[in-house]
Design a protein around this motif. Structure first.
Motif, short mmCIF file in Angstrom:
data_model
loop_
_atom_site.label_atom_id
_atom_site.label_comp_id
_atom_site.label_asym_id
_atom_site.label_seq_id
_atom_site.Cartn_x
_atom_site.Cartn_y
_atom_site.Cartn_z
N MET A 231 52.79 -26.29 58.12
CA MET A 231 53.10 -26.38 59.54
C MET A 231 52.33 -25.35 60.38
N LYS A 232 52.03 -24.21 59.81
CA LYS A 232 51.28 -23.20 60.57
C LYS A 232 49.93 -23.76 60.98
N PHE A 233 49.27 -24.44 60.08
CA PHE A 233 47.97 -25.03 60.38
C PHE A 233 48.10 -26.25 61.27
N SER A 234 49.04 -27.13 60.96
CA SER A 234 49.15 -28.37 61.73
C SER A 234 49.55 -28.10 63.18
N ILE A 235 50.47 -27.16 63.38
CA ILE A 235 50.90 -26.83 64.74
C ILE A 235 49.77 -26.15 65.50
N PHE A 236 49.01 -25.29 64.81
CA PHE A 236 47.89 -24.63 65.49
C PHE A 236 46.88 -25.66 65.99
N THR A 237 46.55 -26.65 65.17
CA THR A 237 45.59 -27.66 65.61
C THR A 237 46.18 -28.48 66.77
N HIS A 238 47.47 -28.74 66.71
CA HIS A 238 48.14 -29.48 67.79
C HIS A 238 48.00 -28.72 69.12
N GLU A 239 48.32 -27.43 69.10
CA GLU A 239 48.29 -26.64 70.33
C GLU A 239 46.85 -26.40 70.81
N CYS A 240 45.92 -26.21 69.88
CA CYS A 240 44.51 -26.09 70.28
C CYS A 240 44.06 -27.33 71.03
N THR A 241 44.49 -28.50 70.55
CA THR A 241 44.07 -29.75 71.18
C THR A 241 44.59 -29.85 72.60
N PHE B 182 37.81 -29.05 63.08
CA PHE B 182 37.28 -29.61 64.32
C PHE B 182 35.78 -29.88 64.21
N ALA B 183 35.07 -29.04 63.45
CA ALA B 183 33.63 -29.27 63.24
C ALA B 183 33.39 -30.59 62.50
N LYS B 184 34.35 -30.96 61.63
CA LYS B 184 34.24 -32.23 60.90
C LYS B 184 34.38 -33.43 61.83
N GLN B 185 34.95 -33.22 62.99
CA GLN B 185 35.12 -34.33 63.94
C GLN B 185 33.79 -34.62 64.63
N ASN B 186 33.37 -33.72 65.49
CA ASN B 186 32.04 -33.83 66.09
C ASN B 186 31.69 -32.51 66.80
N SER B 187 30.49 -32.44 67.34
CA SER B 187 30.01 -31.20 67.95
C SER B 187 30.81 -30.83 69.20
N SER B 188 31.35 -31.82 69.90
CA SER B 188 32.15 -31.54 71.10
C SER B 188 33.38 -30.72 70.76
N TYR B 189 34.05 -31.09 69.65
CA TYR B 189 35.23 -30.34 69.22
C TYR B 189 34.84 -28.92 68.80
N SER B 190 33.69 -28.79 68.16
CA SER B 190 33.23 -27.45 67.76
C SER B 190 33.06 -26.56 68.97
N GLN B 191 32.45 -27.11 70.03
CA GLN B 191 32.23 -26.33 71.24
C GLN B 191 33.54 -25.99 71.93
N LEU B 192 34.46 -26.93 71.98
CA LEU B 192 35.77 -26.67 72.59
C LEU B 192 36.50 -25.56 71.84
N ALA C 191 50.51 -37.35 77.49
CA ALA C 191 49.75 -36.10 77.31
C ALA C 191 49.78 -35.57 75.88
N GLU C 192 50.71 -36.07 75.05
CA GLU C 192 50.78 -35.61 73.65
C GLU C 192 49.96 -36.49 72.71
N SER C 193 49.33 -37.54 73.23
CA SER C 193 48.62 -38.48 72.36
C SER C 193 47.54 -37.80 71.53
N HIS C 194 46.69 -37.04 72.19
CA HIS C 194 45.55 -36.41 71.52
C HIS C 194 46.02 -35.37 70.50
N SER C 195 46.98 -34.54 70.91
CA SER C 195 47.47 -33.48 70.02
C SER C 195 48.17 -34.04 68.79
N LEU C 196 48.96 -35.09 68.98
CA LEU C 196 49.63 -35.70 67.84
C LEU C 196 48.63 -36.34 66.89
N LEU C 197 47.62 -37.00 67.43
CA LEU C 197 46.57 -37.58 66.58
C LEU C 197 45.90 -36.49 65.75
N MET C 198 45.50 -35.40 66.40
CA MET C 198 44.81 -34.34 65.68
C MET C 198 45.72 -33.67 64.65
#
Length: 342
Positions: A165-175, A110-120, A193-200
């Motif tokens: 899948m452990k990592f990919s699902i975790f990022t999905h649910e975090c999003t 998430f830090a690689k995306q931008n600072s907003s994701y890091s804060q979230l 509502a799944e657009s953002h999570s699926l993208l991430m």
């Protein structure tokens, strides 16, 4: 030092009591969500099947046809372009990642995306020690997030797979949780509502694959997601055929349905409302377009997905994307074919 993550059921009971005893009747749905979470923590099953009667399910689904009819052309597009069967025979290579490994990797991603994701991500981790749990994989969940509007609690459940899948699902649910932080009304727009999570999740697969020099494990997971979407699309197609027979012929239509479909399949179809199957279709098509845009314009993609979360809804989503010259489903077939070629 390894940090432990758990969700205490006694805390869930505490929240239920708070909501119940303070007369927060407008938040009664929160109690339903908390009870669903309890079932998953207790026995690995979040769904409570109170009535899987075919007739009542068909009647319920028919009442929302005007909404679903607007999305159905996108479902047909997914089915028509099919060059991949829906059977999931994916075999992943084993990747041993501890809970803390996954969390640290997600922070880096998430830090690689931008600072907003890091804060979230930091905001989520402040409560994660007792709001996050990695559970043994079950056939009944691929990860879930729970949002308790009345108390502001966000819970995250992730299957403890020994693969990507452990990592990919975790990022999905975090999003999903990030979306809650950004705009808690966005999650009411269940069709997108799944657009953002699926993208991430698609991006996270690439990130981990490249970071750990894995052998196309990203493609395997992306292909698996693709097949799951196609399976749901076919279920929607079958349900829409049943609804046509039911609305036109009534009881005779139900008899026709029972002659065509097996009892086991009808039991499966009757377990879920139609919205469960529609939940990912449009979101996935949007995620693919944004995933492709990300490869050439990362900043625009991240800006646009934030616009969707902040302002988007089912009625305006096509307009929001059209302003950026993005057509939903435009690259779906190309994306599918590239998955095969890779």
């Amino acid at each position: 030092m390894e940090k432990n993550y758990n969700i205490d059921i006694s805390y869930i009971d505490y929240l239920i009591n708070i909501i119940s005893n303070n007369g927060l009747f407008e938040y009664s749905s929160d109690i339903d969500v908390l009870n669903k979470l309890k079932r998953l923590l207790n026995n690995g099953e979040s769904i409570l099947v109170e009535d899987n009667d075919l007739r009542s399910r068909l009647q319920e689904n028919s009442e929302y046809l005007s909404l679903y009819n607007r999305v159905y052309p996108y479902v047909r597009q997914i089915i028509k372009s099919s060059v991949i069967d829906e059977d999931d025979n994916t075999i992943f290579n084993k990747i041993k990642l501890s809970d803390n490994d996954v969390i640290e990797l997600a922070q880096e991603f998430f830090a690689k995306q931008n600072s907003s994701y890091s804060q979230l991500m930091r905001d989520f981790l402040e409560d994660a020690s007792d709001h996050l749990k990695f559970i043994p994989p079950t056939p009944h969940t691929e990860g879930e997030s729970y949002f308790i509007r009345s108390t502001g609690d966000c819970f995250c459940i992730v299957p403890n797979y020994s693969n990507i899948m452990k990592f990919s699902i975790f990022t999905h649910e975090c999003t999903h949780i990030f979306d809650w932080y950004i705009n808690d009304n966005f999650l009411n727009n269940f069709l997108i509502a799944e657009s953002h999570s699926l993208l991430m999740e698609l991006l996270a697969c690439d990130y981990l694959n490249n970071l750990l020099n894995l052998d196309k494990e990203n493609i395997k997971r992306q292909l698996q997601i693709h097949k799951l979407i196609k399976t749901d699309s076919m279920s929607i197609y079958e349900i829409m055929q049943m609804l046509y027979l039911y609305k036109r012929f009534g009881e005779d239509g139900i008899k026709k349905i029972k002659r065509v479909y097996s009892p086991k399949y009808l039991e499966y179809i009757s377990t879920y409302s139609l919205d469960v199957f529609f939940r990912y279709q449009l979101s996935y098509l949007i995620a693919i377009e944004l995933y492709i845009l990300y490869q050439s314009d990362k900043e625009k993609t991240l800006w646009l997905i934030r616009e969707i979360v902040n302002k988007g809804n089912f009625k305006t989503i096509e307009e929001v994307l059209a302003k950026e010259k993005i057509e939903i489903g435009e690259h779906f077939t190309d994306y599918e074919r590239k998955l095969i070629l890779k």
